[in-house]
Structures are given as structure tokens and as C-alpha cells.
Design an enzyme around this catalytic site. Structure first.
Site, PDB file in Angstrom:
ATOM      1  N   GLY A  61      21.594   7.631  71.437  1.00 12.22           N
ATOM      2  CA  GLY A  61      21.477   7.252  70.025  1.00 12.22           C
ATOM      3  C   GLY A  61      20.475   6.151  69.746  1.00 12.22           C
ATOM      4  O   GLY A  61      20.398   5.672  68.621  1.00 12.22           O
TER       5      GLY A  61
ATOM      6  N   HIS B 179      18.658  -4.210  71.473  1.00 11.93           N
ATOM      7  CA  HIS B 179      19.444  -4.794  70.380  1.00 11.93           C
ATOM      8  C   HIS B 179      20.913  -4.504  70.608  1.00 11.93           C
ATOM      9  O   HIS B 179      21.285  -3.459  71.153  1.00 11.93           O
ATOM     10  CB  HIS B 179      18.998  -4.274  69.011  1.00 11.93           C
ATOM     11  CG  HIS B 179      18.909  -2.788  68.904  1.00 11.93           C
ATOM     12  ND1 HIS B 179      17.868  -2.071  69.440  1.00 11.93           N
ATOM     13  CD2 HIS B 179      19.741  -1.877  68.344  1.00 11.93           C
ATOM     14  CE1 HIS B 179      18.049  -0.778  69.203  1.00 11.93           C
ATOM     15  NE2 HIS B 179      19.192  -0.639  68.541  1.00 11.93           N
TER      16      HIS B 179
HETATM   17  P1  5GP Z   1      19.617   2.276  67.434  1.00  9.71           P
HETATM   18  O1  5GP Z   1      19.615   3.594  66.699  1.00  9.71           O
HETATM   19  O2  5GP Z   1      18.295   2.100  68.164  1.00  9.71           O
HETATM   20  O3  5GP Z   1      20.795   2.015  68.299  1.00  9.71           O
HETATM   21  O4  5GP Z   1      19.686   1.160  66.307  1.00  9.71           O
HETATM   22  C1  5GP Z   1      18.611   0.850  65.481  1.00  9.71           C
HETATM   23  C2  5GP Z   1      19.179   0.278  64.226  1.00  9.71           C
HETATM   24  O5  5GP Z   1      18.125  -0.356  63.536  1.00  9.71           O
HETATM   25  C3  5GP Z   1      19.788   1.316  63.281  1.00  9.71           C
HETATM   26  O6  5GP Z   1      21.149   1.002  63.059  1.00  9.71           O
HETATM   27  C4  5GP Z   1      18.937   1.197  62.021  1.00  9.71           C
HETATM   28  O7  5GP Z   1      19.678   1.337  60.840  1.00  9.71           O
HETATM   29  C5  5GP Z   1      18.335  -0.187  62.156  1.00  9.71           C
HETATM   30  N1  5GP Z   1      17.031  -0.322  61.530  1.00  9.71           N
HETATM   31  C6  5GP Z   1      15.980   0.551  61.632  1.00  9.71           C
HETATM   32  N2  5GP Z   1      14.925   0.082  60.945  1.00  9.71           N
HETATM   33  C7  5GP Z   1      15.318  -1.102  60.388  1.00  9.71           C
HETATM   34  C8  5GP Z   1      14.657  -2.052  59.556  1.00  9.71           C
HETATM   35  O8  5GP Z   1      13.487  -1.911  59.193  1.00  9.71           O
HETATM   36  N3  5GP Z   1      15.378  -3.143  59.169  1.00  9.71           N
HETATM   37  C9  5GP Z   1      16.671  -3.332  59.579  1.00  9.71           C
HETATM   38  N4  5GP Z   1      17.292  -4.438  59.138  1.00  9.71           N
HETATM   39  N5  5GP Z   1      17.324  -2.460  60.366  1.00  9.71           N
HETATM   40  C10 5GP Z   1      16.652  -1.354  60.767  1.00  9.71           C
END
Ligand code: 5GP
Ligand code: ZN
Length: 112
Positions: free
Chosen positions: A91, A98
Site C-alpha cells: 500500500g 513515513h
Molecule cells: P502510503 O500510501 O505511502 O502509505 O501513504 C502516503 C500518504 O500520503 C497517504 O495517506 C496520502 O493521503 C498522503 N499524501 C499524499 N500526498 C499528500 C500531500 O500532498 N499532502 C499530505 N498532507 N498528504 C499526502
């Protein structure tokens, strides 16, 4: 990394709603929250994912968890989930390490 979204957010190049910042770590609310409280904690230095943690860079990972402990206390959150997705199948969509911190609703286990 110049083309990394979270490097740009940590550097202030792209705006975000800051929760916490120090010299090593930045925390900000997720743009697409999956719980009433949903913020992300990132090292300012670029690490692509949990799969890239080594003896050389792991101190900042420990610091991320100190920040999670402090910020949740400051926000009055006693119950929460911490998630880090590693790889597309798990995911991960942003390839800068992060930790999602989610709170304010019942969580299911195992996650989908
Ligand atoms: P992953 O999918 O990699 O585990 O989590 C990435 C997270 O980053 C997602 O929950 C998504 O909503 C968040 N995200 C993506 N782009 C941005 C952005 O430009 N600003 C913020 N604040 N969150 C973001
Ligand atoms: Zn990055």
C-alpha cells in the site's frame, strides 16, 4: 531527493498542515485522512521505506517514535495505531519513509 513529494513537504516547498517539527523529523496531517486523527511522521532525510533502514540511519527512526509518543500525548490521544507501508503491494504510494498515526475510531485487525 529533489523529486520526492515528502522531501518537498519537509522542506516547506509544498505546504502542509504541520503537527510537529524539529531538526530531524517533520509531522503533518494526511491530506486524505483515514481516521478522525491521521497524521504522518517522517524523517527529514530521505529514506525510501522501512526496507531501507540500516544501522547508519536508524537513529532517526527511533526519534520518529519518540515524536509519535510526544505528539499523541500533546494531542490527548491515548489509543492509536502506527502503520508504515513498505512497497506497492503493502500500500505504499509515497516512497519516502513515513509512519501513519491513526486515532479516533475503532480499528480492525488484520488490516485489509
Ligand atoms: P502510503 O500510501 O505511502 O502509505 O501513504 C502516503 C500518504 O500520503 C497517504 O495517506 C496520502 O493521503 C498522503 N499524501 C499524499 N500526498 C499528500 C500531500 O500532498 N499532502 C499530505 N498532507 N498528504 C499526502
Ligand atoms: Zn524524500
Amino acid at each position: 531527493m529533489s523529486d520526492c513529494l515528502f522531501c518537498k513537504i519537509a522542506g516547506g516547498e509544498i505546504p502542509s498542515q504541520k503537527v510537529y517539527e524539529d531538526e530531524l523529523v517533520y509531522a503533518f496531517y494526511d491530506i486524505d485522512p483515514q481516521a478522525p486523527t491521521h497524521f504522518l511522521v517522517i524523517p527529514k532525510a530521505h529514506i525510501a521505506s522501512c526496507g531501507e533502514i540500516t544501522a547508519e540511519n536508524s537513529a532517526v527512526v527511533a526519534h520518529c517514535f519518540e515524536v509519535i509518543s510526544k505528539v499523541t500525548k500533546d494531542l490527548g490521544i491515548a489509543q492509536f495505531r502506527v502503520v508504515s507501508n513498505c512497497g506497492e503491494q503493502a500500500g505504499q504510494s509515497v516512497f519516502h519513509l513515513h509512519f501513519h498515526v491513526l486515532a479516533g475510531r475503532d480499528m480492525t485487525w488484520p488490516p485489509g
